[in-house]
Structure formats: structure tokens, C-alpha cells
Enzyme design. Structure first.
Site, PDB file in Angstrom:
ATOM      1  N   ASP A 136     -20.890 156.828  -8.730  1.00  0.00           N
ATOM      2  CA  ASP A 136     -21.022 158.247  -9.095  1.00  0.00           C
ATOM      3  C   ASP A 136     -22.055 158.956  -8.216  1.00  0.00           C
ATOM      4  O   ASP A 136     -22.104 160.182  -8.189  1.00  0.00           O
ATOM      5  CB  ASP A 136     -21.395 158.405 -10.580  1.00  0.00           C
ATOM      6  CG  ASP A 136     -22.666 157.683 -10.998  1.00  0.00           C
ATOM      7  OD1 ASP A 136     -23.311 157.042 -10.144  1.00  0.00           O
ATOM      8  OD2 ASP A 136     -23.021 157.753 -12.198  1.00  0.00           O
ATOM      9  N   GLU A 137     -22.870 158.172  -7.504  1.00  0.00           N
ATOM     10  CA  GLU A 137     -23.945 158.800  -6.724  1.00  0.00           C
ATOM     11  C   GLU A 137     -23.402 159.632  -5.558  1.00  0.00           C
ATOM     12  O   GLU A 137     -24.121 160.464  -5.008  1.00  0.00           O
ATOM     13  CB  GLU A 137     -24.933 157.737  -6.232  1.00  0.00           C
ATOM     14  CG  GLU A 137     -25.575 157.003  -7.398  1.00  0.00           C
ATOM     15  CD  GLU A 137     -26.789 156.177  -7.014  1.00  0.00           C
ATOM     16  OE1 GLU A 137     -27.483 156.535  -6.059  1.00  0.00           O
ATOM     17  OE2 GLU A 137     -27.009 155.156  -7.686  1.00  0.00           O
TER      18      GLU A 137
HETATM   19  P1  NAD Z   1     -25.079 143.765  -5.236  1.00  0.00           P
HETATM   20  O1  NAD Z   1     -26.133 144.207  -4.277  1.00  0.00           O
HETATM   21  O2  NAD Z   1     -25.479 143.000  -6.447  1.00  0.00           O
HETATM   22  O3  NAD Z   1     -23.995 142.877  -4.490  1.00  0.00           O
HETATM   23  C1  NAD Z   1     -23.502 143.190  -3.212  1.00  0.00           C
HETATM   24  C2  NAD Z   1     -22.837 141.950  -2.644  1.00  0.00           C
HETATM   25  O4  NAD Z   1     -22.286 142.284  -1.377  1.00  0.00           O
HETATM   26  C3  NAD Z   1     -23.811 140.792  -2.426  1.00  0.00           C
HETATM   27  O5  NAD Z   1     -23.251 139.595  -2.914  1.00  0.00           O
HETATM   28  C4  NAD Z   1     -23.961 140.746  -0.911  1.00  0.00           C
HETATM   29  O6  NAD Z   1     -24.225 139.438  -0.412  1.00  0.00           O
HETATM   30  C5  NAD Z   1     -22.602 141.263  -0.444  1.00  0.00           C
HETATM   31  N1  NAD Z   1     -22.649 141.864   0.899  1.00  0.00           N
HETATM   32  C6  NAD Z   1     -23.555 142.774   1.363  1.00  0.00           C
HETATM   33  N2  NAD Z   1     -23.281 143.070   2.645  1.00  0.00           N
HETATM   34  C7  NAD Z   1     -22.177 142.356   3.001  1.00  0.00           C
HETATM   35  C8  NAD Z   1     -21.400 142.262   4.181  1.00  0.00           C
HETATM   36  N3  NAD Z   1     -21.729 142.949   5.278  1.00  0.00           N
HETATM   37  N4  NAD Z   1     -20.318 141.444   4.177  1.00  0.00           N
HETATM   38  C9  NAD Z   1     -19.992 140.738   3.066  1.00  0.00           C
HETATM   39  N5  NAD Z   1     -20.706 140.773   1.931  1.00  0.00           N
HETATM   40  C10 NAD Z   1     -21.774 141.576   1.881  1.00  0.00           C
HETATM   41  O7  NAD Z   1     -24.287 145.085  -5.612  1.00  0.00           O
HETATM   42  P2  NAD Z   1     -23.538 145.503  -6.954  1.00  0.00           P
HETATM   43  O8  NAD Z   1     -24.483 146.228  -7.817  1.00  0.00           O
HETATM   44  O9  NAD Z   1     -22.801 144.330  -7.498  1.00  0.00           O
HETATM   45  O10 NAD Z   1     -22.496 146.583  -6.382  1.00  0.00           O
HETATM   46  C11 NAD Z   1     -21.186 146.198  -5.972  1.00  0.00           C
HETATM   47  C12 NAD Z   1     -20.403 147.430  -5.591  1.00  0.00           C
HETATM   48  O11 NAD Z   1     -20.312 148.338  -6.672  1.00  0.00           O
HETATM   49  C13 NAD Z   1     -21.026 148.222  -4.432  1.00  0.00           C
HETATM   50  O12 NAD Z   1     -19.996 148.684  -3.596  1.00  0.00           O
HETATM   51  C14 NAD Z   1     -21.729 149.374  -5.129  1.00  0.00           C
HETATM   52  O13 NAD Z   1     -21.814 150.506  -4.270  1.00  0.00           O
HETATM   53  C15 NAD Z   1     -20.795 149.615  -6.288  1.00  0.00           C
HETATM   54  N6  NAD Z   1     -21.444 150.223  -7.466  1.00  0.00           N
HETATM   55  C16 NAD Z   1     -22.550 149.644  -8.034  1.00  0.00           C
HETATM   56  C17 NAD Z   1     -23.103 150.213  -9.176  1.00  0.00           C
HETATM   57  C18 NAD Z   1     -24.273 149.576  -9.891  1.00  0.00           C
HETATM   58  O14 NAD Z   1     -24.748 150.134 -10.877  1.00  0.00           O
HETATM   59  N7  NAD Z   1     -24.759 148.415  -9.471  1.00  0.00           N
HETATM   60  C19 NAD Z   1     -22.548 151.363  -9.722  1.00  0.00           C
HETATM   61  C20 NAD Z   1     -21.425 151.940  -9.099  1.00  0.00           C
HETATM   62  C21 NAD Z   1     -20.878 151.336  -7.983  1.00  0.00           C
END
Ligand code: NAD
Length: 354
Positions: A136-137
């Protein structure tokens, strides 16, 4: 099942691993592709790694050859793309990694997926989906009295993190409109739950409280987020992948708007019951206000009516029930977070962002 084998990027992260665990429980085969950055941890998927049809590749989504080889070798029916750099504070310190992974990496994956999709025949071609998972950001900040963001709200990202995710969303849409790639997008609000990397507000607060450390809150704590329990998100993602309309985006919010101060106070109240401090003091006494971060969005809120009416999704957890489960999980799983606190990240910085 038209979609049986799903490639999940970022499946060793917080939300990605919840998706992997959920999808395995629903009978899908999962190809988990993760670079294992500081926030990736295979312990998050330990419970499913022996499942038939689960496999893991340590690879960077920005590595075109690696992506092409994995697609060619493992022949997924769909891709759920979650890999990203995700922490707003880190994006202010070091934006380059956000550009490399969130923008260049998403481009590389889309490009590899397009070549792969074009090589598929018949039903495998028509059933293929590329599901891009976003936040949502990308919509920017709301005033307290504004209506929640809908799928039509304009993109107005504020931080390097949200700008890089906005760019990725635009690329995913363009690969659909220009090349016909069957793309579905979802934008969700702030998630919380088990295996949340302890740099973000909720796990950081729980762990600092358990250790008797200060509970830092930016500014006066009035910033509002809409909180979504991660398992509710994983269910929404499966529905969007399997029933969502190609080219559409779906907002997935928890319907639980809370100020940061209210979140921290509720965590304190739960811990006061679960693990009382000797002498009857409250964890609330540990709350400490720190200077605000630059460009801190005041409020995010999502209108989820489209995903609710079109896909029949609703969150099953209230914020109170989800937060109690989350606090209990952290109390019961010190073996997961203790090494992270000691080796990777000691909680020295405050985290609030997505
Ligand atoms: P996280 O940081 O916990 O996990 C990200 C994962 O991606 C990690 O396992 C990391 O090793 C992997 N990663 C990073 N760079 C990489 C690359 N170049 N190649 C392969 N793997 C790579 O993040 P999260 O909170 O689980 O978020 C996951 C997704 O959901 C993201 O796209 C984020 O933008 C989206 N999102 C997160 C939230 C939230 O509240 N956490 C809310 C909305 C959307």
C-alpha cells in the site's frame, strides 16, 4: 488444478515463507527462489522442506541466466513474486539495493518469465500467471480523515522503498499491456505474524520488551497503519493467483487501522498478562519516543472491497487475536529469533515501515 507447481520468489522471507507454508498445505508444489539476504532464513520453511514437490534454489532474481535456467528446469505453472528489499529505514540509508532488486530484479524476472511463457503450449500457456506482490506504500500517505486507498488511487510513493516498489508495479503492468504476459497484482497493508524479521515495529517491540529494553516510537506515535495478519494475506494471495482477473490489481488490507502508539501499548498489555514483570510494573513504562524519520507517511489504509466481493476473501483474525498469536509465537520460538538478534540484527535501529 490448473495451477499446480508455483515458483515463489522471496520464499525464505517473512511473507514469502508464509505463502510457501500455506501453498504446500493446500497441495501445491513449490519452487522457492531466494537469494538469502539478511532477511532470508530457511528456518522459516523448515516445517515444509521435506514435502514432496518442494525445492529450493539460492539465486538472485536480477540474475537473468539463473532465472531462465530455473524456469526451464522446473517448469512452473505460475510465479508469485515476493522477493524484495523491504525495510524503509534501510532504503533511506542505502537505496541502491532497492533499485537493484526491486526494479532491476523485477524487470529481469518479468523478462525471463515472458520468454518462458512464450515457450509454453496449449493450456499451460493459457493458465500461466505472473503474480506481482506489492504494498500500500506505493499510494503515499493519507490524512487521518481521508477515505482509504482503492485500486484507482494514484501512485505517490514517498520513500526510496515505496518508489522502487511503485516502479516494479508499473513494470509488471507494462509487461501485461505491452507483451500480454498474464499479470495479476496485489497491494497489501502492513503484515505481522510469525517469522517476522525483528527490525519491523511489531517484532522489534515484542523482543525489546522481553529483554527489558526501551520500546522506541517515532515522533509522537500517531502514524497509522492498517494491520494484516500474514496468514490472512497468504490466503488472499492464493485466491488472487487462482481466481483473480488477468491485468487487475487487488488491494488486501486487514481492516485494522491502529496508531503505532496503540500497537505498542497493546503488545505491552498482552505481555503484562503473558509474562508479568516482577513487582507489578507494566511494559508500557519502557515506551520511549524518538525523533521522527524523514518523509514518514502519516497514514496508510486500504479499501479491500474488491478482493472481498470478487474473490470472496475476508481476514479471519482480528488485530487483537492476531497480535496475541504473534506475541505467543515469539515467546515460544526464541530459538528462531535469538540467533538473528545476536548475529544479524540486534534491534539497534527502529523499524516501522512496510
Ligand atoms: P522480507 O524482507 O522478510 O523478505 C524478502 C525476501 O526476499 C528475503 O527472503 C530475501 O532473502 C529475498 N530477496 C531479497 N532480495 C532478493 C533477490 N535479489 N533475489 C532473490 N531473493 C531476494 O520481506 P517481506 O516482508 O516478507 O515482504 C515480501 C514482499 O511483500 C515484498 O515484495 C514486500 O514489498 C511485500 N509487502 C510486504 C509488506 C509487509 O508488511 N512486510 C506489506 C506489503 C507488501
Amino acid at each position: 488444478m490448473a495451477i499446480r507447481r508455483v515458483l515463489v520468489t522471496g520464499g525464505a522471507g517473512f511473507i514469502g515463507s508464509a505463502v510457501v507454508r500455506h501453498m504446500i498445505a493446500q497441495g501445491y508444489e513449490i519452487i522457492n527462489v531466494d537469494k538469502l539476504t539478511y532477511s532470508g532464513n530457511l528456518d522459516c520453511v523448515r516445517s515444509v522442506e521435506q514435502s514432496p514437490g518442494y525445492r529450493f534454489h539460492q539465486a538472485d532474481i536480477a540474475d537473468r541466466q539463473a532465472m531462465a535456467a530455473i524456469l526451464e528446469q522446473d517448469q512452473p505453472d505460475a510465479i508469485m513474486h515476493l522477493a524484495a528489499e523491504t525495510h524503509v529505514d534501510r532504503s533511506i540509508d542505502r537505496p541502491q539495493e532497492f533499485i537493484d532488486t526491486n526494479i532491476v530484479g523485477t524487470f529481469t524476472l518479468l523478462d525471463a518469465a515472458l520468454s518462458y511463457w512464450r515457450s509454453l503450449d496449449g493450456e499451460r500457456h493459457s493458465n500461466f500467471r505472473f503474480h506481482h506482490i506489492s504494498t500500500d506504500e506505493v499510494f503515499g500517505s493519507l490524512a487521518l480523515q481521508d477515505p482509504a486507498f482503492t485500486e484507482q488511487s494514484r501512485y505517490e510513493p514517498s520513500s526510496p522503498y515505496s518508489a522502487s516498489k511503485a516502479a516494479a508495479d508499473h513494470l509488471a503492468r507494462a509487461w501485461h499491456v505491452t507483451f500480454g504476459l498474464p499479470v495479476i497484482l496485489t497491494n497489501s497493508s502492513n503484515n505481522y505474524g510469525a517469522f517476522h524479521f525483528p527490525e519491523k515495529l511489531i517484532p522489534l517491540t515484542i523482543l525489546n520488551a522481553i529483554e527489558g529494553k526501551p520500546l522506541p516510537i517515532y515522533g509522537n506515535g500517531e502514524n497509522v497503519r492498517d494491520w494484516l495478519y500474514v496468514e490472512d494475506h497468504a490466503r488472499a494471495l492464493e485466491l488472487a493467483l487462482t481466481r483473480g482477473r488477468i491485468g487487475e490489481s487487488y488491494n488486501v488490507g486487514g481492516g485494522a487501522e491502529r496508531s503505532n502508539l496503540a500497537v505498542v501499548e497493546l503488545i505491552c498489555d498482552i505481555l503484562d498478562k503473558r509474562r508479568p514483570i516482577e513487582g507489578g510494573r507494566s511494559y508500557r513504562e519502557l515506551i520511549s519516543f524518538v525523533p521522527d524519520r524523514p518523509g514518514h507517511d502519516l497514514r496508510y489504509a486500504l479499501d479491500s472491497s474488491k478482493v472481498e466481493t470478487e474473490l470472496g476473501w475476508k481476514p479471519l483474525e482480528s488485530f487483537e487475536s492476531g497480535l496475541e498469536k504473534t506475541v505467543d509465537w515469539f515467546l515460544d520460538n526464541e530459538s528462531w529469533w535469538r540467533p538473528i538478534r545476536e548475529q544479524k540484527y540486534g534491534g539497534e535501529r527502529l523499524g516501522i515501515g512496510g
